[in-house]
Write a protein that holds these residues in place. Structure first.
Motif, PDB file in Angstrom:
ATOM      1  N   PHE A   1      13.884  45.553  23.314  1.00  0.00           N
ATOM      2  CA  PHE A   1      13.979  44.140  22.945  1.00  0.00           C
ATOM      3  C   PHE A   1      12.603  43.592  22.576  1.00  0.00           C
ATOM      4  N   GLU A   2      11.588  43.938  23.349  1.00  0.00           N
ATOM      5  CA  GLU A   2      10.246  43.444  23.061  1.00  0.00           C
ATOM      6  C   GLU A   2       9.742  43.969  21.722  1.00  0.00           C
ATOM      7  N   ALA A   3       9.979  45.238  21.447  1.00  0.00           N
ATOM      8  CA  ALA A   3       9.544  45.793  20.162  1.00  0.00           C
ATOM      9  C   ALA A   3      10.268  45.128  19.002  1.00  0.00           C
ATOM     10  N   LEU A   4      11.581  44.925  19.192  1.00  0.00           N
ATOM     11  CA  LEU A   4      12.367  44.284  18.141  1.00  0.00           C
ATOM     12  C   LEU A   4      11.949  42.832  17.951  1.00  0.00           C
ATOM     13  N   ALA A   5      11.664  42.139  19.062  1.00  0.00           N
ATOM     14  CA  ALA A   5      11.252  40.740  18.977  1.00  0.00           C
ATOM     15  C   ALA A   5       9.920  40.609  18.249  1.00  0.00           C
ATOM     16  N   ILE A   6       8.978  41.505  18.543  1.00  0.00           N
ATOM     17  CA  ILE A   6       7.688  41.482  17.845  1.00  0.00           C
ATOM     18  C   ILE A   6       7.891  41.725  16.349  1.00  0.00           C
ATOM     19  N   SER A   7       8.734  42.695  16.033  1.00  0.00           N
ATOM     20  CA  SER A   7       8.998  43.021  14.635  1.00  0.00           C
ATOM     21  C   SER A   7       9.614  41.848  13.885  1.00  0.00           C
ATOM     22  N   LEU A   8      10.623  41.199  14.495  1.00  0.00           N
ATOM     23  CA  LEU A   8      11.304  40.085  13.829  1.00  0.00           C
ATOM     24  C   LEU A   8      10.413  38.852  13.756  1.00  0.00           C
ATOM     25  N   ALA A   9       9.620  38.615  14.804  1.00  0.00           N
ATOM     26  CA  ALA A   9       8.717  37.457  14.788  1.00  0.00           C
ATOM     27  C   ALA A   9       7.664  37.615  13.691  1.00  0.00           C
ATOM     28  N   GLY A  10       7.043  38.785  13.663  1.00  0.00           N
ATOM     29  CA  GLY A  10       6.058  39.035  12.599  1.00  0.00           C
ATOM     30  C   GLY A  10       6.700  39.007  11.226  1.00  0.00           C
ATOM     31  N   GLY A  11       7.904  39.575  11.127  1.00  0.00           N
ATOM     32  CA  GLY A  11       8.613  39.568   9.849  1.00  0.00           C
ATOM     33  C   GLY A  11       8.966  38.169   9.403  1.00  0.00           C
ATOM     34  N   GLY A  12       9.371  37.315  10.356  1.00  0.00           N
ATOM     35  CA  GLY A  12       9.689  35.928  10.013  1.00  0.00           C
ATOM     36  C   GLY A  12       8.482  35.185   9.478  1.00  0.00           C
ATOM     37  N   ILE A  13       7.332  35.417  10.108  1.00  0.00           N
ATOM     38  CA  ILE A  13       6.092  34.796   9.628  1.00  0.00           C
ATOM     39  C   ILE A  13       5.762  35.291   8.218  1.00  0.00           C
ATOM     40  N   GLY A  14       5.888  36.608   8.046  1.00  0.00           N
ATOM     41  CA  GLY A  14       5.592  37.177   6.729  1.00  0.00           C
ATOM     42  C   GLY A  14       6.540  36.680   5.655  1.00  0.00           C
ATOM     43  N   LEU A  15       7.827  36.548   6.006  1.00  0.00           N
ATOM     44  CA  LEU A  15       8.818  36.067   5.044  1.00  0.00           C
ATOM     45  C   LEU A  15       8.557  34.612   4.671  1.00  0.00           C
ATOM     46  N   ALA A  16       8.207  33.804   5.656  1.00  0.00           N
ATOM     47  CA  ALA A  16       7.906  32.395   5.381  1.00  0.00           C
ATOM     48  C   ALA A  16       6.687  32.260   4.471  1.00  0.00           C
ATOM     49  N   PHE A  17       5.656  33.041   4.757  1.00  0.00           N
ATOM     50  CA  PHE A  17       4.446  32.993   3.931  1.00  0.00           C
ATOM     51  C   PHE A  17       4.753  33.460   2.505  1.00  0.00           C
ATOM     52  N   SER A  18       5.544  34.535   2.390  1.00  0.00           N
ATOM     53  CA  SER A  18       5.897  35.058   1.064  1.00  0.00           C
ATOM     54  C   SER A  18       6.696  34.045   0.260  1.00  0.00           C
ATOM     55  N   THR A  19       7.611  33.345   0.942  1.00  0.00           N
ATOM     56  CA  THR A  19       8.407  32.321   0.261  1.00  0.00           C
ATOM     57  C   THR A  19       7.511  31.216  -0.289  1.00  0.00           C
ATOM     58  N   ALA A  20       6.508  30.824   0.496  1.00  0.00           N
ATOM     59  CA  ALA A  20       5.575  29.788   0.044  1.00  0.00           C
ATOM     60  C   ALA A  20       4.762  30.276  -1.161  1.00  0.00           C
ATOM     61  N   VAL A  21       4.316  31.520  -1.116  1.00  0.00           N
ATOM     62  CA  VAL A  21       3.560  32.081  -2.244  1.00  0.00           C
ATOM     63  C   VAL A  21       4.421  32.121  -3.506  1.00  0.00           C
ATOM     64  N   ILE A  22       5.664  32.566  -3.356  1.00  0.00           N
ATOM     65  CA  ILE A  22       6.569  32.652  -4.510  1.00  0.00           C
ATOM     66  C   ILE A  22       6.802  31.269  -5.113  1.00  0.00           C
ATOM     67  N   ALA A  23       7.033  30.263  -4.252  1.00  0.00           N
ATOM     68  CA  ALA A  23       7.242  28.898  -4.741  1.00  0.00           C
ATOM     69  C   ALA A  23       6.004  28.383  -5.465  1.00  0.00           C
ATOM     70  N   ALA A  24       4.817  28.689  -4.938  1.00  0.00           N
ATOM     71  CA  ALA A  24       3.576  28.238  -5.573  1.00  0.00           C
ATOM     72  C   ALA A  24       3.376  28.900  -6.933  1.00  0.00           C
TER      73      ALA A  24
ATOM     74  N   ARG B   1       5.703  30.165  -8.910  1.00  0.00           N
ATOM     75  CA  ARG B   1       6.717  29.701  -9.856  1.00  0.00           C
ATOM     76  C   ARG B   1       6.395  28.317 -10.412  1.00  0.00           C
ATOM     77  N   SER B   2       5.568  27.557  -9.692  1.00  0.00           N
ATOM     78  CA  SER B   2       5.203  26.217 -10.159  1.00  0.00           C
ATOM     79  C   SER B   2       4.097  26.248 -11.203  1.00  0.00           C
ATOM     80  N   ILE B   3       3.478  27.410 -11.413  1.00  0.00           N
ATOM     81  CA  ILE B   3       2.412  27.524 -12.408  1.00  0.00           C
ATOM     82  C   ILE B   3       3.021  27.505 -13.809  1.00  0.00           C
ATOM     83  N   PRO B   4       2.593  26.592 -14.683  1.00  0.00           N
ATOM     84  CA  PRO B   4       3.146  26.567 -16.046  1.00  0.00           C
ATOM     85  C   PRO B   4       2.655  27.761 -16.848  1.00  0.00           C
ATOM     86  N   ALA B   5       3.584  28.441 -17.501  1.00  0.00           N
ATOM     87  CA  ALA B   5       3.228  29.606 -18.332  1.00  0.00           C
ATOM     88  C   ALA B   5       4.305  29.762 -19.391  1.00  0.00           C
ATOM     89  N   ASP B   6       3.972  29.433 -20.640  1.00  0.00           N
ATOM     90  CA  ASP B   6       4.945  29.486 -21.726  1.00  0.00           C
ATOM     91  C   ASP B   6       4.915  30.789 -22.495  1.00  0.00           C
TER      92      ASP B   6
END
Length: 414
Positions: free
Chosen positions: A333-356, A358-363
């Motif tokens: 459980f502890e190993a899985l919790a560490i993995s999911l917690a770190g993964g959640g942080i990484g996923l949240a950060f990645s989502t923010a990067v992707i949103a940023a 995509r907001s860059i104008p490029a025609d």
């Protein structure tokens, strides 16, 4: 039970803050690598597919050629050029054809307003060309229609770039432009689109007039090529065979002569592009997964250290009646919790990067491929599944070691 496991996990994080932070950071970094590589790969794949479809939307392009074989007493070396009547004949004879259009073409066509003059590539086509080449009109304008074709109207549809060069910021719809010195009325302007494949230049730089008008004005008998869309992808080969058979019969050439007729199957080309892009995406995903797996090895090492540090604690639990399965579940459980917690942080950060990004104008240019990353549901689910797998795998062997400890020896451990 789960409440107790969670409390012990939180207490361990508090006691070993630096170790826990570094372990979670490694998982977060691996997750960021997986998500961003897959998201950018997905974005490039989508842009490439859209760019090709915007030029050739599931069509066959049929060109004439020169015979390389003798046929029914006729010599080789004959030039085969198709006419408008051939388009009409194929449309009547082949039910599997959904849409068809001829394409007359002329380089160096002069377009002139009172203030500006440009030269471009001009095509004479049917109204169905709008769907075959995805040249959809912007608001307040339109594409060619059946009446334009029937009455040979002098109307022109402009690509967005050539329209901007001629009229600037003003709407050209309804205004006059001289096409090779003859007055034509602008009826529409193309909506800007991504196009990474083209023939005779980008659609944004061309002028489109009715095929009947082109033939009447320039006296052209031969068309450049035909554009054909089959009703379904299952009927592509049937349409190709029927087109070849009918044209071979009409112009007396061997149907097996590859030089007498050329058919570019853009449907097959698009499928090949998708396969290549899928291969690139798989490669990027594998690179990211290796990064995440390395982070999983780090979790396993940390869990082995935790087992060693908590040997006496494990011995006490076993001595007072705790089952070995409970001990094993605790560490997994502890190993899985560490993995999911770190993964959640990484996923949240990645989502923010992707949103940023995509907001860059490029025609145009390379940036239009790099500013469209996409975090699809499939990517998110894949990442979650990998994180669970990494957590379970990283915790299994340390947990098994902890559960197999002898209570007596554990209590003696210093």
């Amino acid at each position: 039970m789960w409440k107790v496991l969670f409390q012990e996990f939180i207490n361990d994080l508090r006691i070993q803050k630096l170790r826990s932070f570094l372990t979670m950071f490694s998982i977060a970094w691996g997750t960021i690598a997986v998500v961003l590589l897959l998201a950018f790969g997905e974005g490039v794949k989508n842009v490439m597919s859209a760019g090709f479809t915007n030029a050739y939307d599931n069509i066959l392009m049929v060109y004439g050629g020169t015979t390389s074989k003798e046929y029914e007493g006729l010599p080789k070396g004959r030039s085969i050029r198709y006419k408008l009547e051939d388009v009409e004949m194929l449309e009547r004879a082949i039910p599997a054809i959904e849409k068809i259009s001829p394409s007359y073409g002329k380089w160096g066509t002069s377009l002139q307003t009172d203030l500006m003059k440009r030269t471009t590539y001009m095509e004479g086509v049917y109204p169905s060309f709008v769907e075959l080449r995805s040249m959809y009109p912007a608001e307040k304008g339109r594409f060619l229609n059946d009446l334009d074709e029937k009455y040979r109207r002098r109307v022109v549809f402009l690509g967005n770039d050539i329209a901007a060069q001629l009229f600037g910021d003003e709407s050209p719809v309804g205004k006059q432009v001289k096409l090779d010195g003859m007055p034509f009325t602008v009826i529409g302007v193309m909506i800007p689109k991504i196009q990474n494949s083209m023939n005779n230049g980008p659609d944004a730089d061309r002028a489109i007039i009715p095929a009947s008008t082109f033939k009447a004005v320039y006296g052209s008998q031969n068309i450049n090529h035909m554009l054909i869309r089959p009703r379904s992808t299952q009927e592509v080969e049937q349409v190709k065979q029927e087109v070849t058979r009918l044209l071979a019969n009409r112009y007396k050439f061997d149907p097996a002569d590859p030089n007498a007729i050329s058919i570019w199957d853009t449907i097959e080309t698009a499928a090949n592009i998708r396969m290549v892009m899928l291969g690139i995406q798989i490669f990027l995903g594998v690179v990211g997964l290796f990064t995440l797996c390395i982070a999983g090895v780090g979790i396993a090492n940390i869990m082995y250290v935790v087992v060693k540090e908590r040997t006496r604690e494990i011995g006490i639990k076993l001595a007072v009646g705790a089952r070995r399965l409970h001990v094993q579940i605790q560490f997994m459980f502890e190993a899985l919790a560490i993995s999911l917690a770190g993964g959640g942080i990484g996923l949240a950060f990645s989502t923010a990067v992707i949103a940023a990004v995509r907001s860059i104008p490029a025609d145009d240019g390379a940036m239009q491929f790099l500013t469209q990353p996409e975090l699809s549901t499939a990517i998110a689910l894949l990442c979650a599944a990998v994180l669970v797998a990494v957590g379970v795998a990283a915790g299994f062997f340390p947990a098994r070691k902890a559960a197999s400890l002898d209570p007596v020896e554990s209590l003696r451990y210093e």
